[in-house]
Design a protein around this motif. Structure first.
Motif, PDB file in Angstrom:
ATOM      1  N   CYS A 148       0.680  -1.369  -0.584  1.00 40.82           N
ATOM      2  CA  CYS A 148       0.158   0.324  -0.377  1.00 40.82           C
ATOM      3  C   CYS A 148       0.753   1.104   0.348  1.00 40.82           C
ATOM      4  O   CYS A 148       2.046   1.449   0.551  1.00 40.82           O
ATOM      5  CB  CYS A 148      -0.993   0.322   0.966  1.00 40.82           C
ATOM      6  N   LEU A 207       0.688   4.874   0.384  1.00 42.39           N
ATOM      7  CA  LEU A 207       0.466   6.389   1.007  1.00 42.39           C
ATOM      8  C   LEU A 207       0.782   7.738   0.550  1.00 42.39           C
ATOM      9  O   LEU A 207       1.637   7.965   0.755  1.00 42.39           O
ATOM     10  CB  LEU A 207       0.336   5.972   2.785  1.00 42.39           C
ATOM     11  N   VAL A 214      -0.418  11.527   7.168  1.00 41.58           N
ATOM     12  CA  VAL A 214       0.394   9.543   6.890  1.00 41.58           C
ATOM     13  C   VAL A 214       0.276   9.246   8.029  1.00 41.58           C
ATOM     14  O   VAL A 214      -0.180   7.563   7.222  1.00 41.58           O
ATOM     15  CB  VAL A 214       1.026  10.504   5.576  1.00 41.58           C
ATOM     16  N   GLU A 215       1.178   9.426   8.899  1.00 44.96           N
ATOM     17  CA  GLU A 215       1.470   9.335   9.833  1.00 44.96           C
ATOM     18  C   GLU A 215       0.122   8.287  10.347  1.00 44.96           C
ATOM     19  O   GLU A 215       0.301   7.204  10.919  1.00 44.96           O
ATOM     20  CB  GLU A 215       2.275   9.685  11.074  1.00 44.96           C
ATOM     21  N   ARG A 222      -1.340   5.740   8.679  1.00 47.51           N
ATOM     22  CA  ARG A 222      -0.193   4.108   9.061  1.00 47.51           C
ATOM     23  C   ARG A 222      -0.289   3.667  10.024  1.00 47.51           C
ATOM     24  O   ARG A 222      -0.892   2.517   9.608  1.00 47.51           O
ATOM     25  CB  ARG A 222       0.971   4.659   9.049  1.00 47.51           C
ATOM     26  N   ASP A 223      -0.745   4.394  11.283  1.00 46.36           N
ATOM     27  CA  ASP A 223      -0.973   4.343  12.184  1.00 46.36           C
ATOM     28  C   ASP A 223      -2.584   3.822  13.235  1.00 46.36           C
ATOM     29  O   ASP A 223      -2.645   2.360  13.975  1.00 46.36           O
ATOM     30  CB  ASP A 223      -0.319   4.863  13.412  1.00 46.36           C
ATOM     31  N   TRP A 266      -3.394  -2.873   9.102  1.00 48.80           N
ATOM     32  CA  TRP A 266      -3.333  -3.385   7.196  1.00 48.80           C
ATOM     33  C   TRP A 266      -3.436  -4.981   7.029  1.00 48.80           C
ATOM     34  O   TRP A 266      -3.429  -5.963   5.964  1.00 48.80           O
ATOM     35  CB  TRP A 266      -1.380  -2.622   6.961  1.00 48.80           C
ATOM     36  N   GLN A 289       2.980  -4.378   3.477  1.00 52.45           N
ATOM     37  CA  GLN A 289       3.795  -3.483   3.081  1.00 52.45           C
ATOM     38  C   GLN A 289       3.354  -1.909   2.716  1.00 52.45           C
ATOM     39  O   GLN A 289       2.856  -2.114   1.954  1.00 52.45           O
ATOM     40  CB  GLN A 289       4.917  -3.593   2.285  1.00 52.45           C
ATOM     41  N   VAL A 290       4.005  -1.324   3.495  1.00 52.96           N
ATOM     42  CA  VAL A 290       3.043  -0.077   3.513  1.00 52.96           C
ATOM     43  C   VAL A 290       4.097   1.682   3.367  1.00 52.96           C
ATOM     44  O   VAL A 290       4.598   1.565   4.452  1.00 52.96           O
ATOM     45  CB  VAL A 290       2.303   0.634   5.056  1.00 52.96           C
ATOM     46  N   THR A 313       4.931   5.512   2.232  1.00 56.06           N
ATOM     47  CA  THR A 313       4.450   6.435   2.015  1.00 56.06           C
ATOM     48  C   THR A 313       5.345   8.221   1.129  1.00 56.06           C
ATOM     49  O   THR A 313       6.352   8.079   1.195  1.00 56.06           O
ATOM     50  CB  THR A 313       5.366   7.223   4.056  1.00 56.06           C
TER      51      THR A 313
END
Length: 546
Positions: A3, A5, A13-14, A17-18, A22, A29-30, A32
């Motif tokens: 993914c 972002l 974004v953070e 993500r958190d 996921w 895997q994420v 950014t």
């Protein structure tokens, strides 16, 4: 899956993500990025399967990003978000095959729903892409394509709109009419109601073929869709609306009998009303909800229009005093039988709905926890094992699951209270635990947790019965083992200290001398005839070389 972002606002974004789990969506895997230039560089590490992107950014908009992605023939799912709703943005995004368009601030449940739908759509697209690689003959396989179509309809992967469904019918070259009427027939088997010697995949296959034979008189029919949840196996069967209901009831009852005879499971069937194809996804959800509320009418056939009517105007209350007395008297059989009788009576009076079963479970919990507290037993320690946790999670699913949980809780509660009241038994268990774990870093809390008691209560009980503290007993046993090692081996003093659970040689020497009246070196010399001063010098020399 990967993914990506993209947003110029780093905190956004953070947070995104958190906040999401996921892995639940199969994303390992994420990545950014804070502008589309950095985002394009991320493609060098591997094309993402999903992109979540802000539309309005100062160094290139999200619309530019999706255009670049599509121009490069990337089929990844694409979700937009922004601070402002704009028809112009939304229409442009849709023209580039964006999956969804969300407005900030984030609504986690809504985002999870969008993620699930987008990734399911991506999987289906890629699945169809794989089909195309197998050639035109494979695409012309009507059964496979039609089964995929019905699965997409039921899961709302194809939006539940007649025009969108019509597009898919044409695209997949199916001989179906959007004006046709359909009935949804749902077969449910709770995992606790099936023979657990079956593997899930094998059971699904067998149930699917049995359902197909019973309803269509041939195996592997394209209108039999298998899926499962955490607790149940489901088979959704799509029937033409003109199917005679009496005939349908006969087929359903026959299927229930076949499941019991051949698969050794309890099947429950539900039948929707006749409806348009666009309403099938909603009917599936309604039938699943009806099934989840069905605690006492398992193993039979039910029509959606005749949803269960529970008589719950008088709220049931568990007799807490009676069950407390049974526990005090250690009447395990009485407890289980009385609970079973209460549930059967409520079921017979049509009063046992999910809410009532849940309240009975909580009242029963109250009895158990009050007794454990009275005996200084830590309940969370007693019931933290995997079996107890699993049975507790399932105890609201059915009467059968509830009774399995209640039986385990009753057994463990009475057994532990009985052992606790026999203080000699508790002390012996503590000693055995120390003997088996003396070389570990043990605290009073560790020892107490092993016998499910509070540290203070155990300390008083142990001192009263053993005549020493837990710490003193632990050190005495460690020194006993150390003395044997000193006599029977040539291991260094530091090694003996470490092997018997002491964190330093100085503390070991202090305790050893306190217990034996001698230093470890002197004790070894005394029992094997060596010179203690030479032994000390050797120890110091070895230490200096290290």
């Amino acid at each position: 899956m990967r993914c990506l972002l993209i947003d110029d606002d780093i905190p956004t974004v953070e947070v995104l993500r958190d906040m999401m789990d996921w892995h639940k969506f199969g994303i390992a895997q994420v990545m950014t990025a804070h502008n589309i230039q950095d985002a394009k560089l991320c493609f060098e590490a591997g094309i993402p399967d999903l992109i979540i992107c802000d539309i309005e950014m100062p160094r290139g908009s999200g619309l530019e990003m999706i255009k670049w992605v599509r121009d490069n023939q990337c089929d990844c799912a694409f979700i937009f978000f922004t601070c402002h709703e704009s028809f112009e943005f939304a229409s442009t995004a849709i023209s580039y095959s964006a999956d969804s368009y969300l407005v900030k601030p984030f609504d986690k449940p809504k985002l999870e729903a969008v993620l699930h739908k987008s990734l399911e759509t991506l999987k289906q697209k890629r699945l169809l892409g794989e089909y195309s690689k197998l050639g035109e003959t494979w695409l012309k396989n009507k059964d496979l394509v039609e089964k995929s179509f019905w699965r997409d309809v039921l899961n709302a992967i194809i939006p539940p709109r007649p025009d969108m469904i019509q597009v898919e019918i044409r695209k997949r070259e199916l001989s179906l009419s959007i004006d046709g009427k359909y009935t949804l027939f749902l077969v449910s088997v709770a995992k606790t109601e099936s023979d657990r010697e079956w593997e899930d995949s094998t059971f699904h296959y067998a149930l699917s073929n049995l359902s197909s034979e019973a309803m269509f008189k041939r195996p592997n029919h394209d209108r039999v869709i298998a899926y499962q949840t955490d607790n149940r196996f489901y088979h959704a069967i799509i029937l033409d609306g003109e199917t005679d209901l009496d005939s349908l009831k006969t087929h359903g009852e026959r299927l229930i009998g076949l499941c019991k005879q051949y698969l050794k499971c309890v099947a429950t069937c539900y039948i929707s009303e006749e409806m348009d194809i666009s309403k099938l996804a909603g009917a599936k959800t309604e039938l699943e909800r009806l099934d989840e509320s069905n605690l006492i009418f398992r193993g039979s056939l039910h029509f959606l229009k005749d949803a269960f009517r529970y008589d719950t105007k008088d709220q049931y209350m568990l007799d807490i005093d009676l069950f407390t007395m049974y526990f005090v008297q250690k009447e395990k059989v009485q407890i289980v039988n009385r609970l079973k009788k209460e549930l059967e009576t409520l079921a017979g009076q049509n009063k046992l709905d999910p809410k009532t079963l849940h309240s009975i479970r909580e009242d029963f919990h109250q009895v158990v926890y009050a007794l454990l507290a009275r005996n200084n037993i830590q309940a969370h320690r007693l019931f933290e094992d995997e079996v107890a946790e699993r049975l507790f999670q399932k105890s609201d699913n059915s009467v059968f699951d509830f009774m399995k949980w209640a039986h385990l809780i009753t057994e463990k509660t009475i057994q532990t209270i009985d052992e606790t009241r026999q203080s000699e038994g508790v002390v012996e268990r503590v000693k055995r635990f120390i003997h088996e774990n003396y070389n570990q870093d043990l605290s009073r809390e560790d020892v107490a947790a092993n016998v499910f008691l509070t540290p203070d209560y155990l300390a008083k009980t142990f001192k009263s019965e053993a005549g020493c503290t837990i710490k003193e007993y632990l050190n005495d046993f460690r020194i006993k083992v150390a003395k044997q090692m000193l006599i029977e081996s040539a291991a260094s003093i530091s090694h003996v200290a470490m092997e018997t659970g002491f964190d330093s040689i100085s503390y070991f020497s202090t305790v050893f001398k306190k217990v034996t009246g001698e230093t470890p070196n002197a004790y070894r010399a005394k029992h094997n005839g060596s010179d203690p001063y030479r032994q000390t010098a050797n120890e110091n020399s070895t230490s200096r070389r290290r």
